[in-house]
Design a protein around this motif. Structure first.
Motif, short mmCIF file in Angstrom:
data_model
loop_
_atom_site.label_atom_id
_atom_site.label_comp_id
_atom_site.label_asym_id
_atom_site.label_seq_id
_atom_site.Cartn_x
_atom_site.Cartn_y
_atom_site.Cartn_z
N VAL A 142 2.27 8.90 -6.05
CA VAL A 142 1.72 10.27 -6.09
C VAL A 142 2.83 11.32 -5.96
N VAL A 154 -0.52 7.41 2.38
CA VAL A 154 0.82 7.88 2.01
C VAL A 154 0.73 8.98 0.94
N GLY A 155 -0.17 8.80 -0.03
CA GLY A 155 -0.38 9.83 -1.05
C GLY A 155 -0.84 11.13 -0.43
N LEU A 156 -1.78 11.03 0.49
CA LEU A 156 -2.35 12.22 1.14
C LEU A 156 -1.29 12.98 1.94
N GLY A 212 1.27 4.18 -2.86
CA GLY A 212 0.98 5.58 -2.53
C GLY A 212 2.11 6.53 -2.89
N GLY A 218 0.81 -1.22 0.00
CA GLY A 218 0.00 0.00 0.00
C GLY A 218 0.85 1.27 0.00
N PRO A 219 1.76 1.42 0.98
CA PRO A 219 2.60 2.62 1.00
C PRO A 219 3.46 2.79 -0.26
N SER A 253 -6.13 11.79 -2.22
CA SER A 253 -4.93 12.38 -1.61
C SER A 253 -4.99 13.91 -1.67
N ALA A 292 -2.25 3.23 0.59
CA ALA A 292 -1.79 3.99 -0.58
C ALA A 292 -2.33 5.42 -0.50
#
Lengths: 187, 141
Positions: A22, B52-54, A19, A15-16, A157, B49
């Motif tokens: 982005v 971490v994006g935020l 992420g 997941g990280p 996000s 995800a």
């Protein structure tokens, strides 16, 4: 080391890393991460449509997106072919028995051979899954203005209310399909 | 595009494709399991995800971080007046996502893994995009 690359990654590692896409593409060139615009670039590149929706400089505006896509294909080759996990996915047994009840028999890979073999294009169910499924993804992503990456990851996000509404739509459609429509299609 | 940018986007895409594969989120089975609420896996992946994006995007905004060429970073807001397109378009997308068991990224990642049949949904996805453009003016947005 080889084993580390072939075994599946737990959600709290994967997941990280997903992420991080982005900030990575923002820092490379200020791009907002999204994937489905590539369909638009490809249609534009084919030159088959005179619609103004496809009348833009896809080589310039879409370059980063298309290069990222080529990278994703390479990543799929590395992760799913070179360093492929030899074992079946560890699914919830309840999911397996429910899918077996709908006629799915192959659980060895990432997708069931029952639906994703070339021969399934000769069956109505195969055509519904592969052609209608792909069509709805392409149609819905452009209609909604983004897909899982553009809305669910990038948009949320960026605290975009429109993206939250789109993600709610994703789940309305997904739940309808998984619980009501799929049992009819496979049944 | 500069060679350096080309390589960086290519590497970013490669990492993305690799981790999607390793997380098994490109699996039709995982998507069915998710929509049937029979595993936490997909929710964990997507949730972290976004987290971490935020955090990274908000830090970039608040600290006015520039991109690697020194240009200011601006995000593109989604038009908040077009709620119909998000909910209706999103529902169409969700129907396709569960049916095919793959969204646009995974279609190409699976193709890379050697699943050549994914060419068919990719072409169908292009047809869907074309169809949207053709009837866009008649659809509620």
């Amino acid at each position: 080391m080889f084993e580390l690359l072939t075994q599946p990654w737990p959600w709290y590692i994967a997941g990280p890393v997903i992420g991080l896409t982005v900030p990575i593409v923002l820092l490379i060139g200020g791009k907002m991460f999204g994937f489905s615009s590539n369909f638009r670039h490809f249609v534009s590149a084919c030159g088959v449509s005179k619609n103004e929706f496809f009348n833009y400089n896809w080589r310039k505006d879409g370059a980063w997106n298309i290069i990222f896509l080529v990278g994703a294909v390479i990543g799929g080759f590395l992760g799913g072919y070179v360093f492929a996990n030899p074992n079946p996915i560890e699914l919830n047994p309840a999911t397996i028995s429910a899918l077996q009840g709908m006629g799915i028999s192959d659980f060895s890979g990432f997708v069931p051979d029952d639906l994703f073999a070339w021969s399934s294009l000769g069956t109505p169910v195969g055509i519904i899954v592969l052609v209608l499924g792909g069509f709805l993804v392409g149609f819905g992503a452009r209609y909604a203005g983004g897909c899982t990456s553009g809305h669910a990851i990038s948009g949320l996000s960026d605290l975009q209310i429109g993206s939250l509404v789109a993600v709610i739509g994703f789940f309305i459609g997904g739940l309808l399909m998984a619980h009501l429509i799929y049992p009819i299609i496979l049944g | 595009m500069k060679a350096k940018d080309f390589i960086l986007y290519l590497l970013a895409g490669t990492l993305f494709g690799f981790v999607l594969m390793k997380a098994e989120v490109v699996s039709w089975f995982r998507i069915q399991e998710m929509f049937r609420f029979e595993a936490f896996h997909m929710y964990g992946v997507i949730g972290l995800a976004i987290a971490v994006g935020l955090i990274s995007l908000q830090l970039i905004k608040r600290l006015n971080v520039k991109d690697k060429d020194g240009n200011p970073i601006k995000t593109s807001p989604k038009d908040p007046t077009q709620m119909k397109r998000y909910i209706i378009g999103g529902t169409f997308f969700g129907l396709g996502w569960a049916l095919l068991g793959a969204c646009p990224g995974p279609m190409f990642v699976l193709l890379g893994s050697g699943l050549t049949i994914m060419i068919i949904p990719i072409l169908a996805g292009m047809a869907g995009t074309w169809a949207y453009a053709a009837i866009k003016h008649k659809l509620p947005h």
